[in-house]
Scaffold this active site. Structure first.
Site, mmCIF file in Angstrom:
data_model
loop_
_atom_site.group_PDB
_atom_site.id
_atom_site.type_symbol
_atom_site.label_atom_id
_atom_site.label_comp_id
_atom_site.label_asym_id
_atom_site.label_seq_id
_atom_site.Cartn_x
_atom_site.Cartn_y
_atom_site.Cartn_z
ATOM 1 N N LYS A 1 -36.852 46.599 -32.407
ATOM 2 C CA LYS A 1 -37.289 47.780 -31.856
ATOM 3 C C LYS A 1 -37.444 48.778 -32.526
ATOM 4 C CE LYS A 1 -33.769 51.071 -34.250
ATOM 5 N NZ LYS A 1 -33.925 49.925 -35.184
ATOM 6 N N GLY B 1 -34.507 43.096 -42.114
ATOM 7 C CA GLY B 1 -34.504 44.253 -44.080
ATOM 8 C C GLY B 1 -35.167 45.404 -43.670
ATOM 9 N N ALA B 2 -35.775 45.318 -42.565
ATOM 10 C CA ALA B 2 -37.284 46.521 -42.769
ATOM 11 C C ALA B 2 -36.835 47.136 -41.093
ATOM 12 C CB ALA B 2 -38.809 45.726 -41.994
ATOM 13 N N GLY C 1 -34.486 46.378 -35.732
ATOM 14 C CA GLY C 1 -33.971 45.659 -35.547
ATOM 15 C C GLY C 1 -33.264 44.413 -34.933
ATOM 16 N N SER C 2 -33.658 43.177 -35.883
ATOM 17 C CA SER C 2 -33.532 42.184 -36.406
ATOM 18 C C SER C 2 -32.299 41.517 -36.049
ATOM 19 C CB SER C 2 -34.246 41.772 -37.839
ATOM 20 O OG SER C 2 -33.252 41.827 -38.440
ATOM 21 N N GLU D 1 -22.628 42.578 -33.072
ATOM 22 C CA GLU D 1 -24.047 44.144 -34.387
ATOM 23 C C GLU D 1 -22.160 44.842 -35.470
ATOM 24 O OE1 GLU D 1 -27.269 46.044 -34.378
ATOM 25 O OE2 GLU D 1 -26.623 43.641 -35.062
ATOM 26 N N ASP E 1 -29.834 50.010 -30.906
ATOM 27 C CA ASP E 1 -30.568 48.471 -31.509
ATOM 28 C C ASP E 1 -30.373 47.161 -30.424
ATOM 29 O OD1 ASP E 1 -31.297 49.767 -33.214
ATOM 30 O OD2 ASP E 1 -31.138 48.775 -35.094
#
Length: 571
Positions: free
Chosen positions: A78, A215-216, A219-220, A266, A277
């Site tokens: 996302k 880590g960007a 929403g991984s 989560e 997310d």
């Protein structure tokens, strides 16, 4: 839309048509690379105990086949399109799915195995647990057992404590940062597995691959939680569909069931996540989100008619801390309360303007004027975020390079301070005038001096002139190719993706009918899945192909995949 959601009606049943694992008619061979099984034929000794080497060939038989065919689930990442940071202070925000996705392959082992394995090669993680050693008694105890239909909204500390011994042995000899990622993946998996599966569950290997940068801020982790939740619910027959005649209300129920358990996953990692997310990843398209004072529930409302738009996403590869950036804004607000509050209000009004347009009765997702309205809000939103001090020189450099081409509207996404930038592509680069582009000598186009009205007029003309369309397409592709080289040369990572597409999807069984010579299609086994190289290799293997139409990257076609799409019956 039709190609992307085409239903395969040959030979294979949908997941809800299987009555039980033991009665499934399909079988698959466990791949040679399996970490938990010996793949050579098992030589069975006759009852008199003589050596297997003396057994006649006709009496030899292979190890028993798995009970069910492999299947695959997938869920998107996302981006926040409008409203980051303001959302922390109670304003509205809009987040949307992107076509970068996580993929989970579930492979069943023969009954003789009593193990479950989680493989995540993208973070160099693999671990196997003995099913019988897991704390089933604790998870099934009176007052602890949760059923798939229950609205679980918190973690049980006793259950988390029961899992801990099974986490302590994970990756003891890797750096602490890597070990933390491994344990985060493991705790999410174990909590969901022990909550939804049972001691009698068949032995499996769960293999994860992701095309989402980890880590960007994309929403991984939520995407992975959605995949695990959907896979486990499918295995216990707690989901119906997806199929083409499924009513919207039933689609929404299945999505919500997946989403609730993904939220539990989560919480295992983030403690108190917002839920945005996993909601976007499960349902797809976009959501309107607003934090509300407790005990009111937060607002999370789907925006089913958010148009699927071609998107360029650029990863700065600059590490950043969401907590640090949020604290930076809080400190600025404390020093300049009235001024910062006005900026946050303005960001909130940007989101409101976008939402009003998207939900208006006469909204036309193909209208150049409507797209320009959304694009202008992207530009405004970025400028307001810059004034809060949450941009970064690398983000500004990306915006400079993209703005120079005139190809779209760009902003940072997420917390800022690094992370990623997104660009919604224009139907026609502003450098195109009467079918001719203007270069700057370096292969990239530059902004022309034509005004907005002439640009809008030429956008409308695209539908009436195939020659202009051809020139537009070629120019846009040339600009994107040149832009990619420049971004790579400066250490950035570029992705061409799609905004506001499908949520969680299912490929059951994990077989693709893609024109190859294999009878019945090509099985996606662990060996092929692990050997797939990069995002392109993964997407090619799982049946994704990109179609370009009307001068843009159109929808991703996912052959054989099925999705829950409540919006198809509502908009």
């Amino acid at each position: 839309m039709a190609a992307n959601g085409s239903m395969r009606k040959k030979n294979h049943a949908s997941p809800d048509s299987h009555k039980s694992p033991s009665t499934a008619s399909h079988s698959t061979q466990t791949p040679d690379s399996s970490p938990v099984a010996a793949m050579s034929p098992v030589l069975l000794s006759p009852s008199n105990g003589s050596s297997s080497q003396n057994v006649p060939p006709q009496l030899l038989r292979k190890q028993s086949s798995p009970m069910m065919p492999s299947f695959m689930v997938s869920a998107p990442g996302k981006v926040i399109v409008y409203g980051e940071h303001a959302v922390v202070h109670g304003k509205l925000a809009i987040a949307a799915a992107i076509s970068l996705r996580s993929y989970l392959l579930v492979s069943f082992l023969s009954k003789s195995h009593r193990t479950v394995t989680l493989r995540f090669p993208d973070i160099q993680f693999e671990h196997t647990w003995n099913i019988d050693d897991l704390p089933w008694d604790t998870f099934s105890a009176k007052g602890k057992k949760k059923y798939y239909y229950e609205p679980v909204a918190s973690l049980d500390p006793d259950l988390m404590e029961a899992i801990q011994p099974h986490l302590d042995t994970i990756s003891p000899n890797v750096p602490e940062s890597a070990r933390k990622r491994h344990q985060n993946a493991a705790v999410t998996f174990l909590y969901l597995y022990l909550s939804l599966a049972s001691r009698k569950s068949p032995p499996c290997v769960y293999t994860l691959r992701s095309t989402i940068p980890i880590g960007a801020g994309l929403g991984s982790s939520a995407s992975i939680a959605v995949c695990l939740s959907a896979a486990l619910l499918l295995q216990i027959r707690a989901l119906s569909g997806p199929h083409q005649d499924q009513p919207p209300a039933e689609c929404s129920l299945q999505i919500e069931r997946i989403n609730r358990w993904a939220f539990v996953g989560e919480m295992c990692i983030h403690g108190n996540p917002s839920g945005v997310d996993n909601t976007v990843s499960a349902g797809g398209k976009a959501v309107l989100y607003q934090r509300r004072p407790r005990p009111q529930p937060d607002l999370v409302a789907p925006i089913w008619n958010f148009p699927e738009l071609p998107l360029v996403l650029v990863n700065t590869r600059q590490s950043r801390s969401t907590a640090v950036e949020v604290a930076k804004v809080a400190t600025l607000k404390q020093a300049h309360p009235a001024l910062v509050e006005n900026i946050l209000d303005a960001i909130g009004r940007v989101t409101e303007s976008a939402h009003e347009l998207l939900t208006s009765p006469d909204f036309d997702s193909k209208s150049p004027a409507a797209l320009k309205h959304l694009g202008d809000l992207i530009t405004i939103n970025h400028g307001l975020l810059v004034s809060l001090g949450v941009s970064h020189p690398k983000l500004e450099r990306i915006r400079e390079l993209i703005d120079h081409t005139g190809i779209g509207w760009t902003k940072l996404t997420g917390a800022g301070g690094g992370g990623c930038a997104i660009t919604i592509l224009k139907p026609q680069p502003t450098t195109l005038h009467n079918g001719h582009g203007h270069g700057n000598g370096n292969g990239a186009a530059h902004d022309s001096s034509e005004d907005d009205s002439s640009t809008d007029s030429s956008l409308t003309d695209l539908d009436t002139s195939s020659s202009i369309l051809s020139s537009t397409t070629k120019l846009k592709h040339a600009i994107l190719d040149s832009l990619e080289v420049k971004l790579q040369n400066e250490g950035f990572e570029k992705f061409e993706t799609t905004l506001a597409g499908d949520g969680v999807g299912v490929l059951w069984p994990a077989v693709l009918h893609n024109g190859n010579e294999e009878e019945g299609g090509e099985e996606i086994d662990q060996d092929k899945f692990l050997r797939a190289e990069g995002n392109e290799g993964i997407e090619r293997l799982v049946g994704v192909s990109s179609v370009r139409a009307k001068g843009r990257r159109d929808l991703d076609v996912r052959e054989g995949w099925k999705f829950w799409r409540p919006w198809e019956g509502e908009v």
